[in-house]
Write an enzyme that holds these catalytic residues in place. Structure first.
Site, PDB file in Angstrom:
ATOM      1  N   ARG A 247       0.849  -1.180   0.000  1.00  0.00           N
ATOM      2  CA  ARG A 247       0.000   0.000   0.000  1.00  0.00           C
ATOM      3  C   ARG A 247       0.887   1.232   0.000  1.00  0.00           C
ATOM      4  O   ARG A 247       1.964   1.220   0.602  1.00  0.00           O
ATOM      5  CB  ARG A 247      -0.904   0.045   1.250  1.00  0.00           C
ATOM      6  CG  ARG A 247      -2.162  -0.799   1.134  1.00  0.00           C
ATOM      7  CD  ARG A 247      -3.163  -0.187   0.140  1.00  0.00           C
ATOM      8  NE  ARG A 247      -4.367  -0.983  -0.032  1.00  0.00           N
ATOM      9  CZ  ARG A 247      -4.550  -1.934  -0.948  1.00  0.00           C
ATOM     10  NH1 ARG A 247      -3.582  -2.238  -1.782  1.00  0.00           N
ATOM     11  NH2 ARG A 247      -5.701  -2.568  -1.040  1.00  0.00           N
ATOM     12  N   GLU A 276      -2.593   8.054  -4.390  1.00  0.00           N
ATOM     13  CA  GLU A 276      -3.351   7.490  -5.519  1.00  0.00           C
ATOM     14  C   GLU A 276      -4.710   8.174  -5.587  1.00  0.00           C
ATOM     15  O   GLU A 276      -5.302   8.444  -4.545  1.00  0.00           O
ATOM     16  CB  GLU A 276      -3.562   5.986  -5.321  1.00  0.00           C
ATOM     17  CG  GLU A 276      -2.302   5.191  -5.524  1.00  0.00           C
ATOM     18  CD  GLU A 276      -2.517   3.687  -5.385  1.00  0.00           C
ATOM     19  OE1 GLU A 276      -3.636   3.210  -5.661  1.00  0.00           O
ATOM     20  OE2 GLU A 276      -1.576   3.008  -5.003  1.00  0.00           O
ATOM     21  N   HIS A 294      -0.860   0.308  -9.740  1.00  0.00           N
ATOM     22  CA  HIS A 294      -1.625  -0.540  -8.806  1.00  0.00           C
ATOM     23  C   HIS A 294      -2.321  -1.693  -9.552  1.00  0.00           C
ATOM     24  O   HIS A 294      -3.548  -1.810  -9.556  1.00  0.00           O
ATOM     25  CB  HIS A 294      -2.652   0.304  -8.030  1.00  0.00           C
ATOM     26  CG  HIS A 294      -3.076  -0.353  -6.749  1.00  0.00           C
ATOM     27  ND1 HIS A 294      -3.470   0.364  -5.634  1.00  0.00           N
ATOM     28  CD2 HIS A 294      -3.175  -1.661  -6.394  1.00  0.00           C
ATOM     29  CE1 HIS A 294      -3.791  -0.478  -4.664  1.00  0.00           C
ATOM     30  NE2 HIS A 294      -3.620  -1.723  -5.103  1.00  0.00           N
TER      31      HIS A 294
HETATM   32  P1  NAD Z   1      -1.991 -10.943   4.767  1.00  0.00           P
HETATM   33  O1  NAD Z   1      -2.922 -10.439   5.810  1.00  0.00           O
HETATM   34  O2  NAD Z   1      -2.097 -12.358   4.337  1.00  0.00           O
HETATM   35  O3  NAD Z   1      -0.477 -10.707   5.244  1.00  0.00           O
HETATM   36  C1  NAD Z   1      -0.041  -9.527   5.841  1.00  0.00           C
HETATM   37  C2  NAD Z   1       1.033  -9.915   6.830  1.00  0.00           C
HETATM   38  O4  NAD Z   1       1.629  -8.722   7.340  1.00  0.00           O
HETATM   39  C3  NAD Z   1       0.485 -10.695   8.042  1.00  0.00           C
HETATM   40  O5  NAD Z   1       1.173 -11.932   8.174  1.00  0.00           O
HETATM   41  C4  NAD Z   1       0.780  -9.777   9.230  1.00  0.00           C
HETATM   42  O6  NAD Z   1       1.121 -10.495  10.401  1.00  0.00           O
HETATM   43  C5  NAD Z   1       1.943  -8.963   8.698  1.00  0.00           C
HETATM   44  N1  NAD Z   1       2.142  -7.698   9.359  1.00  0.00           N
HETATM   45  C6  NAD Z   1       1.215  -6.850   9.895  1.00  0.00           C
HETATM   46  N2  NAD Z   1       1.839  -5.755  10.396  1.00  0.00           N
HETATM   47  C7  NAD Z   1       3.162  -5.910  10.147  1.00  0.00           C
HETATM   48  C8  NAD Z   1       4.299  -5.110  10.415  1.00  0.00           C
HETATM   49  N3  NAD Z   1       4.201  -3.931  11.019  1.00  0.00           N
HETATM   50  N4  NAD Z   1       5.509  -5.583  10.028  1.00  0.00           N
HETATM   51  C9  NAD Z   1       5.636  -6.765   9.391  1.00  0.00           C
HETATM   52  N5  NAD Z   1       4.582  -7.582   9.127  1.00  0.00           N
HETATM   53  C10 NAD Z   1       3.366  -7.138   9.490  1.00  0.00           C
HETATM   54  O7  NAD Z   1      -2.144  -9.946   3.536  1.00  0.00           O
HETATM   55  P2  NAD Z   1      -1.738 -10.214   2.022  1.00  0.00           P
HETATM   56  O8  NAD Z   1      -2.876 -10.815   1.298  1.00  0.00           O
HETATM   57  O9  NAD Z   1      -0.422 -10.882   1.991  1.00  0.00           O
HETATM   58  O10 NAD Z   1      -1.605  -8.707   1.498  1.00  0.00           O
HETATM   59  C11 NAD Z   1      -0.497  -7.902   1.870  1.00  0.00           C
HETATM   60  C12 NAD Z   1      -0.635  -6.476   1.327  1.00  0.00           C
HETATM   61  O11 NAD Z   1      -0.736  -6.520  -0.099  1.00  0.00           O
HETATM   62  C13 NAD Z   1      -1.864  -5.708   1.796  1.00  0.00           C
HETATM   63  O12 NAD Z   1      -1.485  -4.385   2.100  1.00  0.00           O
HETATM   64  C14 NAD Z   1      -2.754  -5.669   0.590  1.00  0.00           C
HETATM   65  O13 NAD Z   1      -3.605  -4.551   0.589  1.00  0.00           O
HETATM   66  C15 NAD Z   1      -1.714  -5.591  -0.513  1.00  0.00           C
HETATM   67  N6  NAD Z   1      -2.216  -5.997  -1.836  1.00  0.00           N
HETATM   68  C16 NAD Z   1      -1.803  -5.279  -2.910  1.00  0.00           C
HETATM   69  C17 NAD Z   1      -2.246  -5.613  -4.176  1.00  0.00           C
HETATM   70  C18 NAD Z   1      -1.809  -4.829  -5.378  1.00  0.00           C
HETATM   71  O14 NAD Z   1      -2.549  -4.756  -6.347  1.00  0.00           O
HETATM   72  N7  NAD Z   1      -0.615  -4.275  -5.363  1.00  0.00           N
HETATM   73  C19 NAD Z   1      -3.132  -6.714  -4.355  1.00  0.00           C
HETATM   74  C20 NAD Z   1      -3.494  -7.450  -3.241  1.00  0.00           C
HETATM   75  C21 NAD Z   1      -3.018  -7.088  -1.981  1.00  0.00           C
END
Ligand code: NAD
Length: 320
Positions: A247, A276, A294
């Site tokens: 994000r 964004e 994105h």
């Molecule tokens: P997820 O919930 O499976 O994993 C996130 C992980 O981050 C969790 O394991 C959590 O414990 C960890 N976490 C939380 N706070 C933290 C911190 N301060 N330091 C380190 N780790 C921390 O989520 P996901 O499905 O893997 O998605 C991750 C990110 O990707 C989200 O922000 C989501 O919005 C983003 N995303 C982006 C796109 C894109 O188009 N670029 C698409 C899908 C998801």
């Protein structure tokens, strides 16, 4: 007939699955300020969005027939989730469907950065047939990913998909996640079978000081301090490559640009931006930045999985 409005679109596979079960699926985009009227006059019960349409208190309060709000994708920052749930509306997303696609985009950026493709693609159309040798020299110091260390910050669904891909490329994987001690990572080798290994998480400092490539996969934290700012960048290896497809704001953009200018960061791949849909121009125009708007989840495969998962959830809800 139960009406579903897919205001930011839905893959045909999901639409057909719903229609086969007798739902009517509307896909004509309704402007944000006309949504309440549209939902009420057409008696829409299910509102589906991606990241564009906002589902705030005004819609939730003014549309008493709304029963479900679905987000195709992960982040729910465009929906007042708790407020909707308090009013008995079922709110869901499709968290796992796009992990592989995001992971692959991360490597598209890493490969781009490792061989300066972001700049070569900008320079070749204008200078390719006049300064070919100069350009060839400019991009002579590429690096391989194999045997390098990748640091994965946030070891959830996408972080683990990145780890699996990195293992397949012969990289050493380090992971930081304060909520996880370890994770079993599976790697499907086509024609051979599944290889499994356990990766233990480490401290953020250990990861920052030892990684050649760093990628972030943590939840967004709008309004709070960036996880990666000046202090964290100072701890990184000289010439580190960073990708942010999580994000906007999880890396402070000012600090990122300063790191690129000083050479501390060699190159960066950025899919998500603080502001964004109008990212800052100095980031967009920086020759060391590989850019995408994105599009982490924007593959046919991810959209099909998202569509089918949405259809499953709606059909399941009405069959309860
Ligand atoms: P997820 O919930 O499976 O994993 C996130 C992980 O981050 C969790 O394991 C959590 O414990 C960890 N976490 C939380 N706070 C933290 C911190 N301060 N330091 C380190 N780790 C921390 O989520 P996901 O499905 O893997 O998605 C991750 C990110 O990707 C989200 O922000 C989501 O919005 C983003 N995303 C982006 C796109 C894109 O188009 N670029 C698409 C899908 C998801």
């Amino acid at each position: 007939m139960i009406k579903v409005l897919a205001n930011d679109g839905i893959h045909n596979a999901g639409k057909s699955a719903l229609e086969n079960e007798g739902f009517e699926v509307l896909t004509d985009k309704v402007a944000q300020d006309q949504l309440i009227e549209e939902i009420n006059t057409k008696e829409i019960e299910v509102l589906l969005v991606r990241s564009a349409t906002q589902v705030r208190k005004d819609i939730i309060d003014s549309c008493p027939k709304l029963k479900m709000i679905g987000r195709g994708g992960v982040g729910m920052d465009n929906i007042d989730v708790a407020y909707a749930q308090e009013r008995g509306i079922d709110v869901f997303n499709t968290p796992a469907a796009s992990s592989q696609s995001v992971a692959e985009l991360v490597f598209a950026h890493f490969f781009t950065c490792a061989r300066f493709l972001q700049d070569a693609n900008r320079q070749m159309p204008g200078k390719g047939n006049t300064d070919f040798k100069v350009l060839k020299k400019n991009y002579a110091k590429g690096i391989e990913l194999r045997k390098k260390t990748i640091g994965v910050i946030g070891f959830g669904r996408i972080g683990q998909a990145v780890a699996s891909t990195a293992l397949g490329l012969g990289m050493k994987v380090m992971a930081y996640d304060p909520f996880l001690e370890e994770a079993e990572i599976g790697l499907e080798v086509m024609g051979v079978g599944k290889i499994k290994t356990v990766i233990k998480t480490t401290t953020l400092d250990d990861l920052l000081t030892n990684s050649d490539f760093i990628t972030l996969h943590v939840p967004g934290s709008k309004g709070t301090a960036s996880l990666i700012d000046k202090n964290e960048i100072e701890k990184m290896k000289d010439g580190v490559v960073i990708v942010n497809a999580a994000r906007g704001g999880v890396i402070a953009e000012d600090a990122l640009l300063a790191g690129l200018e000083s050479g501390k960061i060699s190159t960066a791949g950025i899919d998500v931006f603080e502001n964004e849909p109008q990212p800052r121009e100095d980031l967009l125009k920086h020759p060391k930045v590989s850019l995408t708007p994105h599009i982490g989840a924007a593959t046919n495969e991810a959209q099909e999985r998202i569509g089918l998962e949405i259809a499953d959830k709606i059909i399941g809800f009405y069959k309860k």
